[in-house]
Design a protein around this motif. Sequence first.
Motif: not given
Length: 278
Positions: A235-246
């Motif tokens: 399965r594909v796992r998602i890593v999210l850089d979320g700093v500018h949405g957080f």
Amino acid sequence: MPSRRAFLAAQGALFAAAAAPAGLLAALAANTPPLPRLDDWEAVRGLFRLDPAYLHFSGFFIASHPEPVRQAIDAFRRTLDENPLLTVEHGMFGSDEQNLERKVREAAAPYLGGRADDIALTGSTTMGLALVYHGLQLQPGDEILTTVHDHVVHHEAIRLSAMRNGASVRKIRLFERSADATVEGIVAAVREGIGPKTRILGITWVQSSTGLRAPVRQIADAVAEINAKRSEDQRVRIVLDGVHGFGCIDAAVAELGVDYFCAGTHKWILGPRGTGLV
């Protein structure tokens, strides 16, 4: 999920109160002024020591501390100076009721939409991405898929992880011009980009280079459809850089559908510099 305003309003005093062992809580509370009201825009603006000669649009880089955050930092610093042993010993190695890091995670959990035990505290987005990518159990031949739009620190975390694990890296373009980007086009690019060897998808919530907000939930739904046809180890796992949405977008992180969320809290969350979470 509490609103961003409610979350920010509550945290100055809570972080300060959680920062000391029980014997010092009363003194710390006495040193921490009550939180100001946030229902008047001019009063909110007055909480920041921003130079009025400039128009400040640099929150994407590092935030100016509002007054409640400055007060919480000062209160903790005074507590630490007055009794460094007990503050560190109880605040980091004591019971759950006294543990500083646990108190911070418990305070953040409702806003994130998860549990305190789902959260790890870091020093920055960069640190969080590095920890996540170097903790992934990848095998030679596995692929990490990312985009040409991601930040250099995300690309570096991916590159070093691939070197360590023998995985390969491939970058795709989600759009030609951000002004012409569509949700459907971005999701389609991700669908087409995922190959049989793809195990990790690294993306960014809000791109610092363009300001574009990626349709993370829709991307996660598309990945979930692909994963439904795969075995657990593929399965594909998602890593999210979320700093500018957080903190900039009122959305519960736990509802985005990603596997790993990395962000600093010294930008749009207006937290102390050198803080972040996974």
